[in-house]
Structures are given as structure tokens and as C-alpha cells.
Scaffold this motif. Structure first.
Motif, PDB file in Angstrom:
ATOM      1  N   ILE A 113       1.065  -0.874  -0.251  1.00  0.00           N
ATOM      2  CA  ILE A 113       0.088  -0.040   0.095  1.00  0.00           C
ATOM      3  C   ILE A 113       0.509   1.584  -0.229  1.00  0.00           C
ATOM      4  N   CYS A 114       1.882   1.286   0.659  1.00  0.00           N
ATOM      5  CA  CYS A 114       3.151   2.651   0.636  1.00  0.00           C
ATOM      6  C   CYS A 114       3.777   2.273  -0.145  1.00  0.00           C
ATOM      7  N   GLU A 115       3.405   1.703  -1.148  1.00  0.00           N
ATOM      8  CA  GLU A 115       4.432   1.560  -2.478  1.00  0.00           C
ATOM      9  C   GLU A 115       3.419   2.692  -3.169  1.00  0.00           C
ATOM     10  N   LYS A 162       2.201   6.469  -5.598  1.00  0.00           N
ATOM     11  CA  LYS A 162       1.902   6.650  -7.558  1.00  0.00           C
ATOM     12  C   LYS A 162       0.702   8.027  -7.288  1.00  0.00           C
ATOM     13  N   TYR A 163       0.160   7.412  -6.205  1.00  0.00           N
ATOM     14  CA  TYR A 163      -1.587   8.540  -6.308  1.00  0.00           C
ATOM     15  C   TYR A 163      -1.562   9.426  -5.537  1.00  0.00           C
ATOM     16  N   THR A 164      -0.836   9.628  -4.806  1.00  0.00           N
ATOM     17  CA  THR A 164      -0.522  10.832  -4.055  1.00  0.00           C
ATOM     18  C   THR A 164       0.012  12.428  -4.361  1.00  0.00           C
ATOM     19  N   VAL A 165       0.037  13.609  -4.572  1.00  0.00           N
ATOM     20  CA  VAL A 165       0.587  14.611  -4.836  1.00  0.00           C
ATOM     21  C   VAL A 165       1.199  15.043  -3.544  1.00  0.00           C
ATOM     22  N   SER A 166       1.133  14.813  -2.764  1.00  0.00           N
ATOM     23  CA  SER A 166       2.087  15.470  -1.483  1.00  0.00           C
ATOM     24  C   SER A 166       2.060  14.326  -0.333  1.00  0.00           C
ATOM     25  N   GLU A 179       0.154  10.558   3.749  1.00  0.00           N
ATOM     26  CA  GLU A 179      -0.206  10.230   5.120  1.00  0.00           C
ATOM     27  C   GLU A 179      -1.504  10.187   5.409  1.00  0.00           C
ATOM     28  N   ASN A 180      -2.701  10.824   4.932  1.00  0.00           N
ATOM     29  CA  ASN A 180      -3.330  10.837   5.150  1.00  0.00           C
ATOM     30  C   ASN A 180      -4.370   9.563   4.912  1.00  0.00           C
ATOM     31  N   SER A 181      -3.502   8.710   3.301  1.00  0.00           N
ATOM     32  CA  SER A 181      -4.253   8.018   2.884  1.00  0.00           C
ATOM     33  C   SER A 181      -3.368   6.602   3.958  1.00  0.00           C
ATOM     34  N   ARG A 182      -2.315   6.624   4.169  1.00  0.00           N
ATOM     35  CA  ARG A 182      -1.944   5.468   5.301  1.00  0.00           C
ATOM     36  C   ARG A 182      -2.145   5.295   6.224  1.00  0.00           C
ATOM     37  N   GLU A 199      -1.205  -7.584  -6.381  1.00  0.00           N
ATOM     38  CA  GLU A 199      -0.340  -6.744  -6.132  1.00  0.00           C
ATOM     39  C   GLU A 199      -1.762  -5.819  -7.101  1.00  0.00           C
ATOM     40  N   GLU A 200      -2.088  -6.258  -8.093  1.00  0.00           N
ATOM     41  CA  GLU A 200      -3.932  -5.630  -8.181  1.00  0.00           C
ATOM     42  C   GLU A 200      -4.781  -4.943  -6.918  1.00  0.00           C
ATOM     43  N   PHE A 201      -4.508  -5.903  -5.966  1.00  0.00           N
ATOM     44  CA  PHE A 201      -5.425  -5.657  -5.303  1.00  0.00           C
ATOM     45  C   PHE A 201      -5.143  -4.634  -4.034  1.00  0.00           C
ATOM     46  N   THR A 202      -3.787  -4.262  -3.845  1.00  0.00           N
ATOM     47  CA  THR A 202      -3.703  -3.367  -3.005  1.00  0.00           C
ATOM     48  C   THR A 202      -2.629  -2.250  -4.029  1.00  0.00           C
ATOM     49  N   SER A 203      -3.057  -2.006  -5.172  1.00  0.00           N
ATOM     50  CA  SER A 203      -3.296  -0.932  -6.062  1.00  0.00           C
ATOM     51  C   SER A 203      -4.510  -0.744  -6.283  1.00  0.00           C
ATOM     52  N   ASN A 204      -5.681  -1.527  -6.122  1.00  0.00           N
ATOM     53  CA  ASN A 204      -6.659  -0.299  -6.519  1.00  0.00           C
ATOM     54  C   ASN A 204      -7.183  -0.126  -4.573  1.00  0.00           C
TER      55      ASN A 204
END
Length: 213
Positions: free
Chosen positions: A55-57, A61-65, A70-73, A185-190
Motif C-alpha cells: 500500500i505504501c508503495e 503513485k496516486y498522492t501528490v503530497s 499520510e492521510n491515506s496511509r 499486486e492488483e488488489f493493493t493497487s486498487n
């Protein structure tokens, strides 16, 4: 010695030996069951750690800051990582169960659980005020996750070998498959994209994201 004394004595000795054998078999069976339960729970915890790492990796790819990151994590760890709480309670019980047989390894596992809880509860939000500071802290966080995963791998191999060669090779196969699983990989990416989208949507609406499902 008279035969009438010998045969009863032999019978008593045989009965005693059979009792010892039966007791030994039962103890070994109970020991293997305890180890098996622990392995099963450690594999489940390993999956959580692997998912957190992935998830951290993917969030990168998606966050811009760093603040969005951190909020997503934080949302992921609150909502999914080591949840439900019964998961860790069950693991702690299994660790206690084998502590009389493997005291050193049990102590290592207790310490490992404490560190895993830090991954879940680590308050990194204030560090996002400084990109440089957060980046340093986050790199340490990621390295710590990798170290914990490595220790989990080591513990899994240790207990799997003591459970039996078949279990040992099946555990190795399980761990290897997780590192190359396209589905995972696909699951964590989604999942990472889902959390980022939710955080982004809530921030625009001025809504604080809920940690509940």
C-alpha cells in the motif's frame, strides 16, 4: 524366580512403557497443534504486513503530497491493518501457548507484535508540515516494515521446520507466492487508489474520513 511372579511383572512393565509411549505421542500431538495454530496466525499477520508495505508503495503513485500520502496511509492502518483487534489477541494467546516450549522465540514474537502496533498507531501527521522531515521519518517507517517482515519470515521458517518438513516447504511456497502474486499486486493497487480517492473527496468536502468500514 517363579514364573507366576515374572509374567505379572512383565505385564506391569509393558503397561508402564505403553503408557509412556501414549503420553509422549499425545504431548507431541498437542505440541504440533500449538505450533500449527501459531503458524497459521503468523501467516495471516505476514499478509497484513505485506499489504501495508505494498500500500505504501502504491500510494506514492496516486498522492501528490506527503500530507495526502499520510492521510491515506493513516486511513488504511486504522481501517484494515491488524483488524479486527481479536486478530492480535488470538496471536498473543498462541504465543503464550508455545512460550513454555520456545521461551526465547516467544519473547521475540511479543516484541514483534509491539512493533507492529507502532506501524498502526504511529502519529506521523504532524511531520507532514515539513516535506524533508516526513520523508526521513517515512523512510525509517518503510525500513522498519521490511525488517519486521524479515523477522516474521524467520519465525515462520523456524516454527514450520519444527512442525514438519512438509509444513516447512509449504510455508516457503506460500511466502514466495506472495512476493510474485499479480492478484495481490492488483488488489493493493486498487485499495491504495480507493483510499486516495476517499481522502481527496473528503478533503474537498471538508469531511474528516471515518476509520470505520
Amino acid at each position: 524366580m517363579n514364573e507366576k511372579y515374572i509374567w505379572p511383572l512383565i505385564g506391569v512393565i509393558l503397561g508402564w512403557l505403553l503408557s509412556l509411549l501414549s503420553s509422549g505421542i499425545n504431548k507431541r500431538s498437542d505440541k504440533l497443534k500449538s505450533i500449527g495454530r501459531l503458524i497459521s496466525k503468523l501467516l495471516f499477520i505476514h499478509e497484513h504486513v505485506q499489504t501495508l508495505q505494498n500500500i505504501c508503495e502504491h500510494l506514492n503513485k496516486y498522492t501528490v503530497s506527503w500530507k495526502e500520502f499520510e492521510n491515506s496511509r493513516k486511513l488504511f492502518t486504522e481501517r484494515y491493518f491488524l483488524e479486527p483487534p481479536l486478530l492480535l489477541d488470538s496471536l498473543q494467546s498462541s504465543i503464550e501457548e508455545i512460550s513454555g516450549i520456545y521461551p526465547v522465540e516467544a519473547l521475540k514474537l511479543h516484541k514483534l507484535v509491539d512493533r507492529l502496533l507502532i506501524f498502526k498507531k504511529a502519529p506521523l501527521t504532524t511531520a507532514t508540515r515539513s516535506d524533508e522531515l516526513y520523508e526521513i521519518i517515512f523512510k525509517t517507517y518503510v525500513i522498519s516494515i521490511e525488517i519486521c517482515k524479515s523477522e516474521l519470515n524467520s519465525m515462520l521458517r523456524f516454527f514450520a521446520l519444527r512442525h514438519g518438513l512438509l509444513t516447512f516447504f509449504r510455508v516457503l511456497q506460500q511466502l514466495a507466492a506472495r512476493n510474485t502474486s499479480k492478484e495481490s499486486e492488483e488488489f493493493t493497487s486498487n485499495l491504495a487508489q480507493e483510499f486516495y480517492t476517499e481522502i481527496n473527496r473528503n478533503s474537498k468536502c471538508g469531511v474528516k474520513p471515518s476509520s470505520n468500514n
